[in-house]
Design a protein around this motif. Structure first.
Motif, short mmCIF file in Angstrom:
data_model
loop_
_atom_site.label_atom_id
_atom_site.label_comp_id
_atom_site.label_asym_id
_atom_site.label_seq_id
_atom_site.Cartn_x
_atom_site.Cartn_y
_atom_site.Cartn_z
N UNK A 34 -24.11 72.10 -3.40
CA UNK A 34 -23.89 71.45 -2.11
C UNK A 34 -24.24 69.96 -2.19
N UNK A 35 -23.74 69.21 -1.23
CA UNK A 35 -24.07 67.79 -1.09
C UNK A 35 -23.90 67.02 -2.40
N UNK A 36 -22.86 67.31 -3.15
CA UNK A 36 -22.64 66.70 -4.45
C UNK A 36 -22.17 65.26 -4.27
N UNK A 37 -22.92 64.34 -4.88
CA UNK A 37 -22.56 62.92 -4.87
C UNK A 37 -22.72 62.36 -6.27
N UNK A 38 -21.80 61.51 -6.68
CA UNK A 38 -21.93 60.83 -7.96
C UNK A 38 -22.30 59.38 -7.70
N UNK A 39 -23.02 58.81 -8.66
CA UNK A 39 -23.44 57.42 -8.53
C UNK A 39 -23.07 56.69 -9.81
N UNK A 40 -22.41 55.56 -9.64
CA UNK A 40 -21.95 54.76 -10.77
C UNK A 40 -20.97 55.60 -11.59
N UNK A 41 -20.61 55.17 -12.75
CA UNK A 41 -19.65 55.93 -13.56
C UNK A 41 -20.29 56.42 -14.85
N UNK A 42 -21.60 56.54 -14.84
CA UNK A 42 -22.30 56.87 -16.09
C UNK A 42 -22.98 58.24 -16.05
N UNK A 43 -22.49 59.13 -15.19
CA UNK A 43 -22.99 60.49 -15.21
C UNK A 43 -24.27 60.71 -14.46
N UNK A 44 -24.35 60.18 -13.26
CA UNK A 44 -25.50 60.40 -12.39
C UNK A 44 -25.02 61.17 -11.17
N UNK A 45 -25.63 62.32 -10.93
CA UNK A 45 -25.21 63.18 -9.84
C UNK A 45 -26.42 63.57 -9.01
N UNK A 46 -26.24 63.60 -7.71
CA UNK A 46 -27.23 64.16 -6.81
C UNK A 46 -26.56 65.36 -6.17
N UNK A 47 -27.28 66.48 -6.15
CA UNK A 47 -26.72 67.70 -5.56
C UNK A 47 -27.84 68.56 -5.02
N UNK A 48 -27.47 69.52 -4.19
CA UNK A 48 -28.43 70.47 -3.64
C UNK A 48 -28.11 71.85 -4.19
N UNK A 49 -29.18 72.61 -4.45
CA UNK A 49 -29.01 73.96 -4.96
C UNK A 49 -30.18 74.83 -4.53
N UNK A 50 -29.88 76.10 -4.34
CA UNK A 50 -30.93 77.09 -4.06
C UNK A 50 -31.35 77.70 -5.39
N UNK A 51 -31.95 76.89 -6.23
CA UNK A 51 -32.35 77.33 -7.57
C UNK A 51 -33.41 76.35 -8.09
N UNK A 52 -34.02 76.69 -9.21
CA UNK A 52 -34.96 75.77 -9.82
C UNK A 52 -34.22 74.84 -10.79
N UNK A 53 -34.91 73.84 -11.30
CA UNK A 53 -34.28 72.83 -12.15
C UNK A 53 -33.67 73.42 -13.41
N UNK A 54 -34.33 74.39 -14.03
CA UNK A 54 -33.79 75.00 -15.25
C UNK A 54 -32.49 75.75 -14.98
N UNK A 55 -32.41 76.43 -13.85
CA UNK A 55 -31.19 77.15 -13.48
C UNK A 55 -30.07 76.16 -13.19
N UNK A 56 -30.39 75.08 -12.48
CA UNK A 56 -29.39 74.05 -12.20
C UNK A 56 -28.87 73.47 -13.51
N UNK A 57 -29.77 73.17 -14.44
CA UNK A 57 -29.38 72.62 -15.74
C UNK A 57 -28.40 73.56 -16.45
N UNK A 58 -28.74 74.81 -16.54
CA UNK A 58 -27.90 75.79 -17.24
C UNK A 58 -26.53 75.92 -16.57
N UNK A 59 -26.53 75.97 -15.24
CA UNK A 59 -25.26 76.12 -14.51
C UNK A 59 -24.38 74.90 -14.67
N UNK A 60 -24.96 73.71 -14.54
CA UNK A 60 -24.17 72.48 -14.67
C UNK A 60 -23.60 72.36 -16.08
#
Length: 175
Positions: A34-60
């Motif tokens: 949710x709330x996925x936003x990209x910043x600049x063109x160098x691979x910076x993303x802000x997003x919301x998830x109902x998960x911990x950081x490790x789960x977000x990392x694996x999913x992304x």
């Protein structure tokens, strides 16, 4: 909604892997973030998830590998972690010098990167857990001892570097 995370992609739009930020945003939103936003063109993303950081990392990483067909590696930080990284920068900002945060997967990676490595005469760094703060003159970021070490293949899945200005933009997007 979930917790807000900063996702830092390694190695896109600087080498052979090209991803439009609009496509990146759409793919991550379609993957359930949710709330996925990209910043600049160098691979910076802000997003919301109902998960911990490790789960977000694996999913992304999985989504990026499947959709864009490359070995995707990301580092995920919470909003408080991003703010702490910025606040912890030890060198201040000086005209003519780049202020970087080398983000790693774990503190042991920082130790390995700097082990027995002498700084070039124009650079300095300081380890802080899983972050390596680095200062180097503008125009010489690719020519220093640290940059040459970070370019080694073994570090590709473990590190990504952002300048402090980029980190501040990501922090502002996180709130």
């Amino acid at each position: 909604m979930g917790e807000l995370f900063a996702v830092f992609l390694r190695g896109i739009n600087v080498g052979g892997v090209r991803i439009a930020m609009k496509d990146l945003q759409q793919v991550l939103a379609a993957a359930g973030f949710a709330e996925v936003r990209t910043l600049l063109a160098s691979g910076n993303v802000v997003l919301a998830a109902d998960a911990d950081a490790e789960t977000v990392k694996a999913r992304v990483e999985s989504v990026l590998r499947e959709r864009f067909g490359y070995d995707a590696w990301v580092i995920v930080k919470t909003a408080p972690q991003v703010h702490a990284i910025i606040a912890g920068y030890p060198f201040g900002t000086t005209p003519g010098l780049h202020a970087y945060a080398v983000l790693t997967t774990e503190a042991g990676t920082v130790d390995d990167v700097v082990d027995a490595l002498e700084p070039s005469p124009t650079e300095r760094w300081q380890a802080a857990g899983d972050v390596l703060y680095w200062e180097v003159p503008k125009g010489s970021s690719l020519d220093t001892n640290l940059s040459k070490r970070l370019a080694k293949a073994k570090y590709k899945p473990l590190v990504t570097t952002r300048n402090l200005n980029t980190m501040e933009k990501v922090a502002a997007a996180l709130g």
